[in-house]
Design an enzyme around this catalytic site. Structure first.
Site, short mmCIF file in Angstrom:
data_model
loop_
_atom_site.label_atom_id
_atom_site.label_comp_id
_atom_site.label_asym_id
_atom_site.label_seq_id
_atom_site.Cartn_x
_atom_site.Cartn_y
_atom_site.Cartn_z
N ASP A 242 3.75 9.19 0.55
CA ASP A 242 3.74 8.80 2.29
C ASP A 242 5.50 7.79 1.99
O ASP A 242 6.12 8.49 0.95
CB ASP A 242 3.04 8.15 2.87
CG ASP A 242 3.13 6.68 1.94
OD1 ASP A 242 2.67 6.50 0.43
OD2 ASP A 242 2.73 5.79 2.77
N LYS B 17 9.52 7.38 -2.42
CA LYS B 17 8.47 6.91 -3.77
C LYS B 17 8.81 8.43 -4.74
O LYS B 17 8.04 7.90 -6.09
CB LYS B 17 6.67 6.89 -3.21
CG LYS B 17 7.17 5.59 -2.35
CD LYS B 17 5.65 5.87 -1.40
CE LYS B 17 5.70 4.73 -0.21
NZ LYS B 17 4.52 4.93 0.41
N GLY C 222 0.56 -1.33 0.30
CA GLY C 222 0.07 -0.21 0.11
C GLY C 222 1.07 1.46 -0.46
O GLY C 222 2.19 1.20 0.72
N THR C 223 0.21 2.36 0.01
CA THR C 223 0.78 3.56 -0.17
C THR C 223 0.01 5.05 -0.56
O THR C 223 -1.10 4.18 -1.15
CB THR C 223 2.35 3.73 -1.38
OG1 THR C 223 2.79 5.03 -1.38
CG2 THR C 223 1.69 3.21 -2.75
N THR C 224 0.66 5.96 -1.00
CA THR C 224 -0.80 6.63 -1.52
C THR C 224 0.71 7.76 -2.18
O THR C 224 1.77 8.56 -2.15
CB THR C 224 -1.42 8.01 0.03
OG1 THR C 224 -2.07 7.16 0.35
CG2 THR C 224 -1.97 9.43 -1.03
#
Length: 233
Positions: A31, A47, A14-16
């Protein structure tokens, strides 16, 4: 009790990641949590990866897949710049990412957002989700945290924002995703790209907005345990 772990089982990742255009350039944000299932492998990863002097990419999904795509694109764009004698445009960089993602769509698990500025079309954002589709958008969001942000962007995004308004929107959006999405967390990093160059900013947790039911940041667990009980109504 059986404590065996199936190492061949797929891991949830997961990530944003966010890209926003504004009047004069773009702002990218992400994030910093890299997760392997329920285990946080890296809480301060970066990222947002540089492709050229004026183009960056936000990476989501498999860290290994997104990193190798970024490495290949950076290499090809370097050759492209040498051959033409001028920097690659944002559109060229985004289409190269699209080409690699589409041609290897059966093997890659990564969604990417390419953002940058060039003298021909100004600031541009391209979303390249799983499968290798490419869509130019005024803003793009990706990763597991994006599920919580569509309504927020429908309400908060507006055309012709200033640089500070755009960065504030990105910072708010990532912090909201961190509050709601268990796979997003850590700090917020932003990259601002315009005609003047590139500016990178870093926002630790104690500089982010606190959303509903979130705890205020503490230096130690002892601070929490020693905190007074909340007042009863």
């Amino acid at each position: 009790m059986d404590h065996k772990v199936d190492l061949s089982a797929p891991h949830s990742m997961g990530t944003t990641i966010i890209g926003v255009t504004y009047k004069g350039g773009v702002v990218l944000g992400a994030d910093s949590r890299t997760s392997t299932g329920v285990y946080v492998a890296n809480r301060a990863s970066d990222k947002i990866t540089q492709l050229t002097d004026n183009v960056y990419v936000c990476r989501s999904g498999s860290a290994a897949d997104s990193q190798i795509v970024s490495d290949y694109v950076r290499y090809f764009l370097h050759q492209h710049t040498i051959q033409l004698g001028q920097p690659a445009t944002v559109k060229v960089a985004a289409n190269l990412v699209r080409l690699l993602s589409y041609n290897n769509k059966n093997f890659l698990e990564t969604g990417l957002i390419v953002g940058g500025w060039d003298k021909y079309e100004g600031g541009q954002i391209y979303g390249i989700p799983l499968g290798g589709t490419i869509v130019q958008q005024p803003f793009a969001i990706g990763g597991s945290g994006s599920s919580y942000l569509y309504g927020f962007f429908d309400q908060a995004w507006k055309e012709g924002m200033t640089k500070d308004e755009a960065e504030d929107l990105v910072k708010k959006a990532v912090s909201l995703a961190i509050a709601r999405d268990g796979a997003s967390g850590g700090v917020v990093r932003t990259v601002i790209i315009n005609s003047e160059g590139v500016t990178r900013n870093f926002y630790p947790g104690d500089q982010l907005p606190i959303w509903h039911e979130e705890m205020e940041p503490h230096n130690s667990l002892l601070d929490i345990l020693g905190a007074p009980e909340p007042m009863s109504m």
